[in-house]
Scaffold this motif. Structure first.
Motif, PDB file in Angstrom:
ATOM      1  N   HIS A 143     -48.139  42.116 -48.802  1.00 57.17           N
ATOM      2  CA  HIS A 143     -47.038  42.823 -48.251  1.00 57.17           C
ATOM      3  C   HIS A 143     -46.995  44.506 -48.953  1.00 57.17           C
ATOM      4  O   HIS A 143     -46.454  45.221 -48.850  1.00 57.17           O
ATOM      5  CB  HIS A 143     -46.424  42.234 -49.169  1.00 57.17           C
ATOM      6  N   HIS A 144     -47.941  44.811 -50.381  1.00 55.99           N
ATOM      7  CA  HIS A 144     -47.228  46.463 -50.474  1.00 55.99           C
ATOM      8  C   HIS A 144     -48.648  46.156 -50.320  1.00 55.99           C
ATOM      9  O   HIS A 144     -48.799  47.548 -51.235  1.00 55.99           O
ATOM     10  CB  HIS A 144     -47.071  45.607 -52.501  1.00 55.99           C
ATOM     11  N   GLN A 145     -49.242  45.969 -49.661  1.00 53.23           N
ATOM     12  CA  GLN A 145     -50.936  47.050 -49.561  1.00 53.23           C
ATOM     13  C   GLN A 145     -51.911  47.042 -50.504  1.00 53.23           C
ATOM     14  O   GLN A 145     -52.132  48.034 -50.952  1.00 53.23           O
ATOM     15  CB  GLN A 145     -50.605  48.484 -48.804  1.00 53.23           C
ATOM     16  N   LEU A 146     -51.818  45.598 -51.356  1.00 52.04           N
ATOM     17  CA  LEU A 146     -52.967  45.681 -52.111  1.00 52.04           C
ATOM     18  C   LEU A 146     -54.022  45.109 -52.021  1.00 52.04           C
ATOM     19  O   LEU A 146     -54.641  44.280 -52.989  1.00 52.04           O
ATOM     20  CB  LEU A 146     -51.872  45.062 -53.331  1.00 52.04           C
ATOM     21  N   LEU A 147     -54.371  45.201 -50.406  1.00 53.89           N
ATOM     22  CA  LEU A 147     -55.488  43.795 -49.848  1.00 53.89           C
ATOM     23  C   LEU A 147     -56.933  44.811 -49.402  1.00 53.89           C
ATOM     24  O   LEU A 147     -55.999  45.809 -48.569  1.00 53.89           O
ATOM     25  CB  LEU A 147     -55.413  42.512 -49.548  1.00 53.89           C
ATOM     26  N   SER A 148     -58.062  44.958 -50.156  1.00 57.32           N
ATOM     27  CA  SER A 148     -58.507  45.765 -49.807  1.00 57.32           C
ATOM     28  C   SER A 148     -59.703  45.691 -49.877  1.00 57.32           C
ATOM     29  O   SER A 148     -60.526  44.372 -51.027  1.00 57.32           O
ATOM     30  CB  SER A 148     -58.628  47.221 -50.463  1.00 57.32           C
ATOM     31  N   GLU A 149     -61.648  46.156 -50.093  1.00 56.76           N
ATOM     32  CA  GLU A 149     -62.399  45.885 -50.120  1.00 56.76           C
ATOM     33  C   GLU A 149     -62.779  45.871 -51.514  1.00 56.76           C
ATOM     34  O   GLU A 149     -63.816  45.298 -52.439  1.00 56.76           O
ATOM     35  CB  GLU A 149     -63.739  46.937 -49.314  1.00 56.76           C
ATOM     36  N   ARG A 150     -62.390  46.817 -52.329  1.00 53.30           N
ATOM     37  CA  ARG A 150     -61.634  47.018 -53.754  1.00 53.30           C
ATOM     38  C   ARG A 150     -61.171  46.283 -54.309  1.00 53.30           C
ATOM     39  O   ARG A 150     -60.299  46.590 -55.237  1.00 53.30           O
ATOM     40  CB  ARG A 150     -62.296  48.818 -54.299  1.00 53.30           C
ATOM     41  N   SER A 151     -60.791  44.809 -54.256  1.00 52.81           N
ATOM     42  CA  SER A 151     -59.450  43.978 -54.491  1.00 52.81           C
ATOM     43  C   SER A 151     -60.110  42.678 -55.107  1.00 52.81           C
ATOM     44  O   SER A 151     -61.260  42.314 -54.596  1.00 52.81           O
ATOM     45  CB  SER A 151     -58.715  43.536 -54.185  1.00 52.81           C
ATOM     46  N   VAL A 152     -59.816  42.665 -56.597  1.00 45.84           N
ATOM     47  CA  VAL A 152     -60.248  41.888 -56.887  1.00 45.84           C
ATOM     48  C   VAL A 152     -58.794  40.983 -57.828  1.00 45.84           C
ATOM     49  O   VAL A 152     -58.356  41.332 -58.179  1.00 45.84           O
ATOM     50  CB  VAL A 152     -61.687  42.399 -58.257  1.00 45.84           C
ATOM     51  N   PHE A 153     -59.090  39.022 -57.380  1.00 43.03           N
ATOM     52  CA  PHE A 153     -58.211  38.326 -57.530  1.00 43.03           C
ATOM     53  C   PHE A 153     -59.279  37.339 -58.859  1.00 43.03           C
ATOM     54  O   PHE A 153     -59.488  36.799 -58.043  1.00 43.03           O
ATOM     55  CB  PHE A 153     -57.127  37.936 -56.700  1.00 43.03           C
ATOM     56  N   ALA A 154     -58.178  36.898 -60.181  1.00 42.29           N
ATOM     57  CA  ALA A 154     -58.770  36.656 -61.022  1.00 42.29           C
ATOM     58  C   ALA A 154     -58.410  35.402 -60.373  1.00 42.29           C
ATOM     59  O   ALA A 154     -57.285  35.098 -59.797  1.00 42.29           O
ATOM     60  CB  ALA A 154     -58.698  36.679 -62.306  1.00 42.29           C
ATOM     61  N   HIS A 155     -59.160  33.872 -60.873  1.00 44.59           N
ATOM     62  CA  HIS A 155     -58.960  32.746 -60.498  1.00 44.59           C
ATOM     63  C   HIS A 155     -58.746  32.109 -59.108  1.00 44.59           C
ATOM     64  O   HIS A 155     -59.620  31.343 -58.332  1.00 44.59           O
ATOM     65  CB  HIS A 155     -57.455  32.385 -61.114  1.00 44.59           C
ATOM     66  N   GLY A 156     -57.403  32.048 -58.091  1.00 46.30           N
ATOM     67  CA  GLY A 156     -57.309  31.688 -56.638  1.00 46.30           C
ATOM     68  C   GLY A 156     -57.336  30.218 -56.315  1.00 46.30           C
ATOM     69  O   GLY A 156     -58.570  29.821 -56.590  1.00 46.30           O
ATOM     70  N   ILE A 157     -57.076  30.025 -57.853  1.00 42.48           N
ATOM     71  CA  ILE A 157     -57.770  28.279 -57.452  1.00 42.48           C
ATOM     72  C   ILE A 157     -56.870  27.353 -56.736  1.00 42.48           C
ATOM     73  O   ILE A 157     -57.486  25.901 -56.169  1.00 42.48           O
ATOM     74  CB  ILE A 157     -57.140  27.215 -58.808  1.00 42.48           C
TER      75      ILE A 157
END
Ligand code: GUN
Ligand code: ZN
Length: 434
Positions: free
Chosen positions: A259-273
């Motif tokens: 929603h805040h435009q934070l997803l991209s090819e250079r976005s890294v999300f730790a964990h995602g369990i």
């Protein structure tokens, strides 16, 4: 360093994702190989017998008959300010943050303290063969100044950012939407793409940022080229419930960032369990990556990452140590725990895939695969020399090993910093085991 240098040894690196091409087609292995480096880059790689004749007459050759040369490891999620609070007892995520992490991070307002930890942290990474990392600072600008200053001394390819955190944390550790924006901006102007350094916009996680602050983070990503976005996602059940309460209008946890435009090819999300199918799909669509942090996920009792699901959805996955929630700087130890996590899920992680995730796969997650992650000609010469006789047990175990897969697997299960004989960054030795 304009002169040509060569290393002769067994050499192995990945050239593709084992999930796409099968483990056997995903790597190159030279039992008696030669790695030729000039000007900080890989000039040639192949069998020694094919390449030795082409070297300049005065090229120094280091011969390591009992070693394995591989690319340096890539750690896609780690916190440098948590180096000294590793191994803190007895809590899951939210209490661990309040009881141990926040008090520790307060100390990084002091530049001398931050410099001391940054230097020791980088040396610890290099002792463990990690040459590139995506790194959390603290909320203080000084912490990131210290980190980049030290990383530049070693000429390392490193990514770091100042934590943005404007709520649900002690007053001594919070910023505001405006101050986080201007402090991040000043750091970006000074350090992003300065030599081998990159900046990551770093909201800690959804619970500690207001919507206004997340909006500022998105604004920064729009204003500069090739910035990273680095945060945490769906690590712990209580955290997930909290995010649901804080952002009731969001479809799911990832949607808060989306929603805040934070997803991209250079976005890294730790964990995602604890992700739903929609979240995997959206990670895939946007080219975002997950940092799988097995030692942390087990230590903090967070849960078992579902690698098979991430693969089904073609989500980029790198490996992270997540020190100090994680319990080791060693990529060997981390891959060993990754294997156990997949075992508990009824799968078994192939050693080539493990090694891929810690090298070329990590580089792809960070969109750095043209620079680091393997030993392709033209790549930056970030590599390690692994001593196959580092300990008595490794020596005897590896004598039984007849395939590179088995050698790698035994290294992951038994290896640690003692097995890293030397670490090179841009062709320069940055660590040599005593
Ligand atoms: N979520 C928010 N902050 C942190 C942190 O410092 N470590 C881990 N593992 N998870 C977090
Ligand atoms: Zn973390």
């Amino acid at each position: 360093m304009n002169q040509e240098f060569a290393w002769r040894s067994a050499i192995m690196h990945c050239i593709a994702d084992p999930t796409d091409v099968g483990p056997d087609n995903a790597y190159e292995y030279y039992e008696d190989g030669l790695l030729v480096v000039e000007n900080g880059r890989i000039k040639a790689l192949g069998n020694a017998s094919d390449l030795l004749f082409s070297l300049n007459a005065d090229t120094p050759i280091e011969h390591h008959p009992n070693a394995l040369i591989t690319p340096g490891f890539i750690d896609t999620h780690i916190h440098f300010p948590q180096a000294d609070m590793i191994a803190s007892y007895g809590e899951q995520l939210l209490d661990w943050l309040n009881n141990y992490t926040f008090p520790e991070e307060q100390k990084f307002a002091d530049a001398d303290y931050a410099n001391d930890v940054a230097e020791r942290f980088l040396k610890e990474l290099l002792r463990n063969g990690t040459t590139t990392a995506l790194v959390f600072g603290t909320v203080h600008k000084t912490s990131v100044e210290a980190f980049f200053t030290q990383a530049q001394r070693f000429d390392l390819r490193m990514i770091c950012g100042k934590v943005m955190m404007d709520r649900h944390a002690p007053d001594y550790l919070t910023d505001t939407p405006d101050s986080s924006y201007s402090d991040s901006k000043a750091l970006i102007e000074k350090w992003h793409q300065n030599g081998r350094l990159h900046y990551a916009v770093t909201p800690r996680f959804a619970p500690t940022s207001s919507s206004e602050q997340l909006h500022k983070a998105g604004q920064l990503l729009q204003e500069y080229e090739e910035l990273y976005l680095h945060t945490h996602l769906s690590e712990n059940q209580k955290e997930c419930e909290w995010v649901h309460d804080l952002f009731p209008e969001s479809k799911h946890y990832l949607d808060v960032y989306d929603h805040h435009q934070l997803l991209s090819e250079r976005s890294v999300f730790a964990h995602g369990i604890h992700l739903c199918d929609l979240e995997y799909e959206r990670l895939h669509e946007t080219g975002s990556a997950i940092a799988f942090c097995p030692t942390s996920n087990l230590f903090l009792g967070s849960g078992l990452f579902n690698l098979a699901k991430a693969e089904q959805h073609k989500v980029n996955v790198g490996v992270g140590t997540d020190v100090g929630g994680g319990t080791s700087f060693s990529m060997f130890a981390t891959l060993s725990e990754a294997y156990k996590v997949t075992q508990l899920r009824g799968e078994n992680l192939n050693p080539i895939k493990s090694f891929y995730m810690a090298t070329l796969g990590g580089a792809k997650a960070l969109k750095l695969q043209d620079k680091v992650g393997n030993l392709a000609v033209g790549s930056e010469a970030d590599f390690i020399i692994i001593d196959k006789q580092a300990t008595p047990l490794l020596t005897t175990r590896l004598q039984r090993s007849s395939t590179i897969q088995d050698t790698l697997f035994a290294l992951m299960v038994l290896g640690d910093d003692r097995a890293i004989q030397a670490t090179y960054a841009a062709g320069r030795c940055v660590h040599r085991r005593q």
